[in-house]
Design a protein around this motif. Structure first.
Motif, short mmCIF file in Angstrom:
data_model
loop_
_atom_site.label_atom_id
_atom_site.label_comp_id
_atom_site.label_asym_id
_atom_site.label_seq_id
_atom_site.Cartn_x
_atom_site.Cartn_y
_atom_site.Cartn_z
N ILE A 185 49.30 48.05 22.64
CA ILE A 185 49.41 47.95 24.10
C ILE A 185 48.64 49.08 24.77
CG2 ILE A 185 51.01 48.18 26.04
CD1 ILE A 185 50.98 45.43 24.82
N ALA A 186 48.72 50.30 24.20
CA ALA A 186 47.98 51.44 24.76
C ALA A 186 46.48 51.17 24.72
CB ALA A 186 48.32 52.71 23.97
N PHE A 187 46.01 50.62 23.61
CA PHE A 187 44.58 50.30 23.52
C PHE A 187 44.18 49.30 24.60
CE2 PHE A 187 41.45 47.19 21.98
CZ PHE A 187 40.33 48.00 21.97
N LEU A 188 44.99 48.26 24.80
CA LEU A 188 44.68 47.25 25.81
C LEU A 188 44.64 47.88 27.21
CD1 LEU A 188 44.28 44.24 26.60
CD2 LEU A 188 46.78 44.09 26.80
N ILE A 189 45.63 48.72 27.51
CA ILE A 189 45.69 49.37 28.82
C ILE A 189 44.45 50.24 29.04
CG2 ILE A 189 46.94 51.03 30.26
CD1 ILE A 189 49.51 50.12 28.75
N THR A 190 44.10 51.04 28.04
CA THR A 190 42.94 51.93 28.16
C THR A 190 41.66 51.14 28.36
OG1 THR A 190 43.97 53.67 26.84
CG2 THR A 190 41.58 53.69 26.98
N LYS A 191 41.52 50.07 27.59
CA LYS A 191 40.31 49.25 27.69
C LYS A 191 40.16 48.67 29.10
CE LYS A 191 38.11 45.02 26.94
NZ LYS A 191 38.20 43.76 27.68
N VAL A 192 41.25 48.17 29.65
CA VAL A 192 41.21 47.57 30.99
C VAL A 192 41.00 48.63 32.07
CG1 VAL A 192 42.59 46.31 32.70
CG2 VAL A 192 42.54 45.53 30.31
N LYS A 193 41.68 49.74 31.95
CA LYS A 193 41.57 50.79 32.96
C LYS A 193 40.17 51.40 33.03
CE LYS A 193 44.74 53.90 33.39
NZ LYS A 193 45.80 54.90 33.11
N SER A 194 39.47 51.41 31.90
CA SER A 194 38.15 52.04 31.86
C SER A 194 37.01 51.05 32.03
CB SER A 194 37.98 52.79 30.54
OG SER A 194 38.19 51.95 29.43
N THR A 195 37.33 49.78 32.34
CA THR A 195 36.31 48.74 32.52
C THR A 195 36.28 48.28 33.97
OG1 THR A 195 36.67 47.96 30.25
CG2 THR A 195 35.51 46.47 31.75
N PRO A 196 35.36 48.81 34.79
CA PRO A 196 35.27 48.37 36.18
C PRO A 196 34.74 46.94 36.27
CG PRO A 196 33.48 49.88 35.66
CD PRO A 196 34.37 49.85 34.46
N ILE A 197 35.34 46.14 37.15
CA ILE A 197 34.95 44.74 37.32
C ILE A 197 34.42 44.54 38.73
CG2 ILE A 197 35.77 42.34 37.27
CD1 ILE A 197 38.02 43.28 35.39
N GLU A 198 33.34 43.81 38.86
CA GLU A 198 32.74 43.57 40.17
C GLU A 198 33.80 42.99 41.12
OE1 GLU A 198 30.96 42.52 43.51
OE2 GLU A 198 31.66 40.84 42.26
N PRO A 199 34.07 43.64 42.24
CA PRO A 199 35.21 43.28 43.10
C PRO A 199 35.22 41.85 43.62
CG PRO A 199 34.44 45.47 43.65
CD PRO A 199 33.44 44.90 42.70
N ILE A 200 34.09 41.32 44.05
CA ILE A 200 34.07 39.95 44.59
C ILE A 200 34.38 38.94 43.48
CG2 ILE A 200 32.62 38.17 45.64
CD1 ILE A 200 31.15 40.40 47.14
N TYR A 201 33.79 39.18 42.32
CA TYR A 201 34.05 38.33 41.16
C TYR A 201 35.53 38.38 40.78
CZ TYR A 201 33.78 36.81 36.23
OH TYR A 201 33.97 36.20 35.02
N LEU A 202 36.09 39.59 40.76
CA LEU A 202 37.51 39.74 40.42
C LEU A 202 38.39 39.02 41.43
CD1 LEU A 202 39.81 40.97 38.74
CD2 LEU A 202 39.62 43.04 40.13
N ASP A 203 38.06 39.15 42.70
CA ASP A 203 38.86 38.49 43.74
C ASP A 203 38.88 36.97 43.55
OD1 ASP A 203 40.32 38.67 46.38
OD2 ASP A 203 38.65 37.37 46.95
N LYS A 204 37.73 36.39 43.25
CA LYS A 204 37.66 34.95 43.04
C LYS A 204 38.51 34.53 41.84
CE LYS A 204 33.04 34.24 45.01
NZ LYS A 204 31.62 33.88 44.71
N LYS A 205 38.47 35.34 40.78
CA LYS A 205 39.23 35.02 39.58
C LYS A 205 40.74 35.14 39.82
CE LYS A 205 36.18 34.01 36.34
NZ LYS A 205 36.27 32.79 35.51
N ILE A 206 41.13 36.15 40.59
CA ILE A 206 42.54 36.32 40.91
C ILE A 206 43.03 35.14 41.75
CG2 ILE A 206 44.19 37.69 42.27
CD1 ILE A 206 42.72 40.20 41.32
N GLN A 207 42.24 34.77 42.75
CA GLN A 207 42.63 33.64 43.60
C GLN A 207 42.75 32.35 42.80
OE1 GLN A 207 43.76 34.20 46.59
NE2 GLN A 207 43.18 36.34 46.25
N LEU A 208 41.85 32.16 41.85
CA LEU A 208 41.90 30.97 41.01
C LEU A 208 43.15 30.96 40.14
CD1 LEU A 208 40.54 28.39 39.95
CD2 LEU A 208 39.27 29.81 38.32
N LEU A 209 43.46 32.10 39.54
CA LEU A 209 44.67 32.18 38.71
C LEU A 209 45.92 31.92 39.53
CD1 LEU A 209 46.00 32.96 35.94
CD2 LEU A 209 46.14 35.30 36.85
#
Length: 449
Positions: A105-129
């Motif tokens: 779980i720590a590895f997963l958290i670190t991987k996600v926290k250190s990986t910036p995602i393009e904000p517009i792309y992320l917003d579209k994906k969140i809305q879709l989910l």
């Protein structure tokens, strides 16, 4: 002016007696307490993605980086990544970042926290989910037929133990929708949000670091808190994305080298690291495999919990029968504990054996002139003083390091239980505890010449 221990003769190893005397004379370095830092400062960027015990604050890593490294070709390592404070800081400064954590779980958290995602792309994906899960906003729409809940069958008995039937189903629906995401970075982002909400949605005793049920606890409904936390993570990602330079975002795989693995085996070459900054586990303090049990159950990250526990450093489930710690200070601690609890004495012995191996690995990967910074506190178990910091100084010397500096700091902002019960040695609430557990901690800094 910063108050630090003056090392009498840096080129000579300090004796165990000299080490103990140095720590007795050490005063608190107020400038390293960061008492002025607010929660919004310590939880900035992606640091608020997931709850995690005993995490240190980014201000500490940033200060060490300013003091000891410069330039953009710097390589920072963390053998105990935890929730990724050091790794995120390194990426934010355009450094190379490497590290490990045995906790999946720590590895997963670190991987996600250190990986910036393009904000517009992320917003579209969140809305879709969220659109796929929008039927959870109303109880008038049937839960089944739209998405089938994904509930790991082999962990069903334990999941039933911690979750109500309604929350189990709702969480299963959210998890199934998450697994429908093809982009792995996005899927991992969603899984971290999912993992973060599990304790609130269960009957796990809130605030407890041990697996304890609270049968009177009203579990939070999953979808509402999941949606709210996703939005919080989205805001953090946008700030982090704008801080990380474009060229680093575009070549992140060449800058980020993190693994789910043993701290004694770093994924880097000899003499390749400029600075190590880490907060190692404490002996028998947390059973991380138990602490993150809800997440590892739902994400199906282990087959056998007993075997998984034994991989961790500092666990009560590990013992060595054929070797013992080489630190004289540690040997004395083990001897004192053996008069009280032979079981706990062997656990402490195993902890210091493992940490010596980690220090050896730190020496291997550091460049000449590089430093390792180990953040550690002392405590007391069953009336025996556990002088972790003093042992670390002695053990680092045995690995070949010169002791460059020792900083003693108060920890007003560190997220961990502050009190222990002397009789049991366990963390306890303030009204039941007999003393502070970790009122201060040390930063032990070793230099490789």
């Amino acid at each position: 002016m910063i108050n630090v221990i003056e090392i009498p003769t840096q080129l000579e190893n300090l004796s165990p007696e000299a080490i103990l005397e140095l720590f007795k004379a050490k005063g608190i370095d107020k400038e390293w307490s960061f008492a002025e830092s607010r929660p919004s400062d310590t939880g900035k960027w992606t640091h608020g993605y997931h709850r995690y015990p005993a995490k240190f604050i980014p201000q500490l890593v940033e200060r060490l980086a300013v003091e000891y490294v410069s330039g953009r070709e710097v390589h920072i390592n963390d053998p105990f990544m935890g929730c990724g404070t050091t790794i995120v800081t390194a990426i934010s400064k355009s450094f190379f970042a490497s590290g490990t954590d045995i906790n999946k779980i720590a590895f997963l958290i670190t991987k996600v926290k250190s990986t910036p995602i393009e904000p517009i792309y992320l917003d579209k994906k969140i809305q879709l989910l969220l659109s796929k899960l929008s039927f959870l906003d109303t109880s008038s729409v049937p839960l089944f037929g739209v998405i089938e809940p994904l509930i790991p069958a082999k962990h069903l008995e334990k999941i039933n133990y911690w979750f109500t039937a309604a929350n189990k189903t709702e969480l299963g629906l959210i998890l199934q929708a998450i697994h429908g995401e093809d982009d792995k970075d996005l899927r991992d982002f969603f899984l971290v949000a999912f993992s973060h909400i599990l304790k609130n949605c269960s009957i796990w005793l809130q605030g407890s670091t041990k697996p304890t049920r609270d049968l009177k606890k009203p579990p939070v409904k999953p979808y509402a808190i999941f949606k709210r936390h996703l939005k919080k993570m989205q805001r953090g990602n946008e700030v982090f994305f704008n801080i990380v330079p474009v060229e680093i975002r575009q070549s992140l795989s060449t800058r980020l080298n993190i693994k789910n693995g043993d701290a004694k085996q770093q994924p880097v070459e000899d003499s390749s690291v400029d600075l190590i900054v880490t907060s190692s586990p404490y002996v028998t303090s947390y059973e991380y495999a138990d602490l993150h049990q809800l997440s590892t159950l739902w994400l199906d990250l282990f087959d056998n919990l007993s075997e998984y526990r034994q991989e961790f450093i500092g666990t009560a489930h590990k013992k060595y029968h054929d070797k013992h710690t080489q630190s004289a200070i540690a040997q004395n601690i083990v001897s004192q504990m053996s008069l009280v609890s032979r079981k706990m004495a062997s656990e402490i012995d195993a902890y210091f054996i493992d940490m010596q191996a980690v220090f050896n690995e730190s020496y291997r990967i550091l460049k000449n002139g590089g430093r390792c910074c180990y953040v550690i506190g002392n405590t007391q178990l069953k009336g025996v003083e556990i002088l972790n910091a003093e042992v670390f100084v002695e053990s680092l010397q045995q690995s070949g390091f010169l002791i460059d500096r020792i900083i003693k700091r108060e920890i007003p902002s560190k997220i961990l239980p502050q009190t222990r019960d002397d009789k049991t040695g366990r963390f306890a609430s303030a009204n039941k505890a007999s003393r502070d557990a970790y009122p201060i901690e040390y930063i032990v800094i070793g230099l490789k010449e």
